[in-house]
Design a protein around this motif. Structure first.
Motif, mmCIF file in Angstrom:
data_model
loop_
_atom_site.group_PDB
_atom_site.id
_atom_site.type_symbol
_atom_site.label_atom_id
_atom_site.label_comp_id
_atom_site.label_asym_id
_atom_site.label_seq_id
_atom_site.Cartn_x
_atom_site.Cartn_y
_atom_site.Cartn_z
ATOM 1 N N ILE A 156 16.671 29.123 17.858
ATOM 2 C CA ILE A 156 17.438 27.866 17.836
ATOM 3 C C ILE A 156 16.421 26.732 17.867
ATOM 4 O O ILE A 156 15.245 26.967 18.156
ATOM 5 C CB ILE A 156 18.403 27.848 19.063
ATOM 6 C CG1 ILE A 156 19.597 26.918 18.858
ATOM 7 C CG2 ILE A 156 17.643 27.501 20.355
ATOM 8 C CD1 ILE A 156 20.770 27.203 19.800
ATOM 9 N N TYR A 216 26.868 25.682 18.308
ATOM 10 C CA TYR A 216 25.453 25.949 17.971
ATOM 11 C C TYR A 216 24.855 26.945 18.967
ATOM 12 O O TYR A 216 24.144 27.880 18.579
ATOM 13 C CB TYR A 216 24.702 24.616 17.999
ATOM 14 C CG TYR A 216 23.290 24.633 17.436
ATOM 15 C CD1 TYR A 216 23.017 25.111 16.154
ATOM 16 C CD2 TYR A 216 22.227 24.131 18.190
ATOM 17 C CE1 TYR A 216 21.725 25.098 15.639
ATOM 18 C CE2 TYR A 216 20.926 24.100 17.684
ATOM 19 C CZ TYR A 216 20.681 24.595 16.412
ATOM 20 O OH TYR A 216 19.406 24.576 15.904
ATOM 21 N N ASP A 233 20.396 29.773 15.457
ATOM 22 C CA ASP A 233 20.012 29.144 14.193
ATOM 23 C C ASP A 233 18.953 30.012 13.493
ATOM 24 O O ASP A 233 17.863 30.207 14.030
ATOM 25 C CB ASP A 233 19.444 27.751 14.530
ATOM 26 C CG ASP A 233 19.112 26.909 13.307
ATOM 27 O OD1 ASP A 233 19.012 27.465 12.195
ATOM 28 O OD2 ASP A 233 18.943 25.693 13.481
#
Ligand SMILES: *[C@@H]1O[C@H](CO)[C@@H](O)[C@H](O)[C@H]1NC(C)=O
Ligand SMILES: *[C@@H]1O[C@H](CO)[C@@H](O)[C@H](O)[C@H]1NC(C)=O
Ligand SMILES: *[C@@H]1O[C@H](CO)[C@@H](O)[C@H](O)[C@H]1NC(C)=O
Ligand SMILES: *[C@@H]1O[C@H](CO)[C@@H](O)[C@H](O)[C@H]1NC(C)=O
Length: 481
Positions: free
Chosen positions: A245, A260, A265
């Motif tokens: 991330i 998120y 990510d």
């Protein structure tokens, strides 16, 4: 004659050199950054850890204390931390995190910096120390300890005054991290009081102090730096879950980031894996009226946390007596024995394994057999860099394979790589998914499947995929119909 001897020796040496060169061992591939730290990698392999919410709320039947509780209500009549540790060990837990201070500000250890603590309680005539009791009991059984120190403090008058409160908070951190030996995780809760909107927490001072005092600790918060929140308190990670991330995009206590946090990510620049916190009961603290969740619920949580590349932090709150209630102890045991029953047998263990290609050729260390050995981190199948279609296929030798769970694990020591994958049984698609990470568990929607050939195709990955383990399992508790 001497001359001939010399020539023969020379010839021999030349041959030996050529032979050794040909047999030179293929090195592992380069990592795909970012990588876990030593402590993050240790943390990941724990899979299941335990939270203990305990304090004045246990006695006032509340979840969020007001800070005005009289410390005299804290009176566990038969507190026994050995019993807590026992329950943890029987549950397969290797790390226990205690709420040393919750939002109500009451301290479970005799802090020098406040009298709102066990000092003012009748328990052990004010000479008790719950943190110490847990640390001692855990040490005897080889279990690690973590601590939760709530930044939000509804009791202390310094709260809301930035300098004074941050000094107080840092002083308490120093007490906890200096006096009680090794602490493996520290938990920073993002909650804040609405009455002090301008209160700012000096996180960078706190984090630096923590790392100075405990070199192998993992710091948990919404934004790490070592372990991130998963974005909910249900114990569910996203079905896509990256350990990577961007830390710079995160801030503590920001509600708009939960999505998120849940998925991570694929382009993230920081290794910051997610921890799934959930309580075995409806509340975090013990309440007489509440019961532990059913085994099937706990298993669903397990598949959605551990089975999605995360750690499960399961809260098991001690009761008013100072013991973990029998119902919870029993449920923990059932949970552990169910997990053992499902995963101790790999139904694929006698299968023939074939792969699309092998890094360094058939004699290298990266062959298909590595996915069936017991090392789930540092031995793995690696395909050749020259190929683009990567797959691994398990073929039954004789008896039909019958299973309802498929397990895949990546060699995350070299980075998290797999973006998408599909699984076929005898040519038919039975499951598909995105990330794998340390562990991906597919509990099959259709229930038990039978077949001879199970093929896992890696559709997309960051660099070549590295698979450390594959398993086929039977979960007798899973009945989708
Ligand atoms: C918080 O800060 C703002 C802006 O600096 C100020 O106007 C406000 O009065 C402060 N609120 C409190 C409760 O201190
Ligand atoms: C919360 O996160 C969003 C999305 O990243 C960001 O736009 C916003 O500025 C953040 N808010 C705070 C207070 O940091
Ligand atoms: C995270 O950072 C990388 C590298 O700077 C960037 O490519 C990516 O878009 C970022 N992710 C998000 C969601 O902004
Ligand atoms: C707490 O749990 C123990 C069993 O572990 C039990 O004996 C005791 O009665 C419980 N206390 C309360 C108040 O329920």
């Amino acid at each position: 004659m001497a001359r001939l001897n010399h020539l023969v020796t020379l010839l021999f040496l030349t041959l030996k050199f050529a032979f050794l060169n040909a047999k030179s061992v293929t090195p592992p591939p380069l990592p795909v950054l970012p990588l876990p730290s030593y402590s993050q990698l240790k943390w990941q392999q724990r899979e299941l850890i335990m939270f203990l919410h305990f304090g004045v709320n246990t006695f006032s039947d509340s979840e969020w204390g007001t800070g005005r509780e009289n410390p005299s209500i804290f009176y566990p009549t038969a507190l026994d931390a050995n019993q807590w540790v026992d329950a943890a060990v029987h549950g397969g837990v290797s790390l226990m995190i205690l709420t040393a201070k919750h939002h109500d500000g009451f301290c479970l250890w005799p802090s020098k910096y406040t009298d709102h603590s066990v000092i003012q309680s009748p328990w052990k005539n004010g000479r008790g120390d719950v943190v110490n009791e847990l640390v001692n009991a855990a040490k005897q059984r080889g279990v690690d300890v973590g601590l939760y120190l709530s930044p939000w403090d509804r009791h202390d008058r310094r709260y809301g005054r930035n300098l004074q409160y941050n000094e107080y908070y840092l002083a308490q951190l120093q007490e906890l991290l200096n006096k009680y030996g090794d602490v493996k995780e520290i938990w920073f809760d993002g909650a804040k009081g609405k009455n002090a909107p301008n209160m700012s927490y000096y996180f960078s001072d706190w984090f630096s102090m923590v790392k100075e005092l405990q070199s192998t600790i993992n710091i948990f918060s919404d934004a790490g730096p070592d372990v991130r929140w998963v974005g909910n308190e249900k114990g569910f990670a996203g079905s896509t879950c990256w350990s990577t991330i961007n830390r710079t995009s995160l801030s503590i206590g920001n509600e708009s980031l939960v999505g998120y946090l849940n998925t991570g990510d694929p382009r993230g620049t920081d290794w910051l894996p997610a921890e799934c916190d959930v309580s075995i009961r409806p509340g975090w603290f013990w309440h007489k009226s509440e019961k532990p969740k059913k085994l099937t619920q706990l298993l669903e949580i397990y598949y959605n946390s551990v089975g999605r590349n995360c750690l499960l932090l399961l809260n098991v709150p001690p009761n008013k007596t100072g013991l973990i209630s029998d119902a919870d102890v029993q449920r923990l045991k059932e949970f552990k024995s169910a997990i053992d029953r499902i995963f101790s047998t790999n139904l694929a263990k006698n299968s023939l394994v074939k792969v699309s290609s092998q890094r360094g050729g058939p004699d290298s260390d990266f062959g298909p057999e590595q996915v069936l050995d017991s090392d789930h981190l540092w031995t793995y199948w690696a395909p050749s860099e020259d190929h683009s279609h990567h797959w691994i296929e398990l073929t039954a030798k004789g008896k039909l394979l019958k299973f309802n769970v498929i397990r895949i694990q990546e060699a995350i020591g070299l980075g998290q790589r797999i973006r998408t994958h599909k699984i076929y049984v005898d040519g038919k698609l039975v499951a598909k998914g995105t990330t794998v990470g340390y562990k991906k568990l597919h509990r099959l929607e259709k229930g038990v499947i039978e077949g001879y050939r199970v093929k896992i195709r890696i559709m997309k990955s960051r660099g070549i995929p590295l698979i450390s383990s594959v398993g086929l399992h039977f979960d007798p508790f899973w009945n989708p119909n």
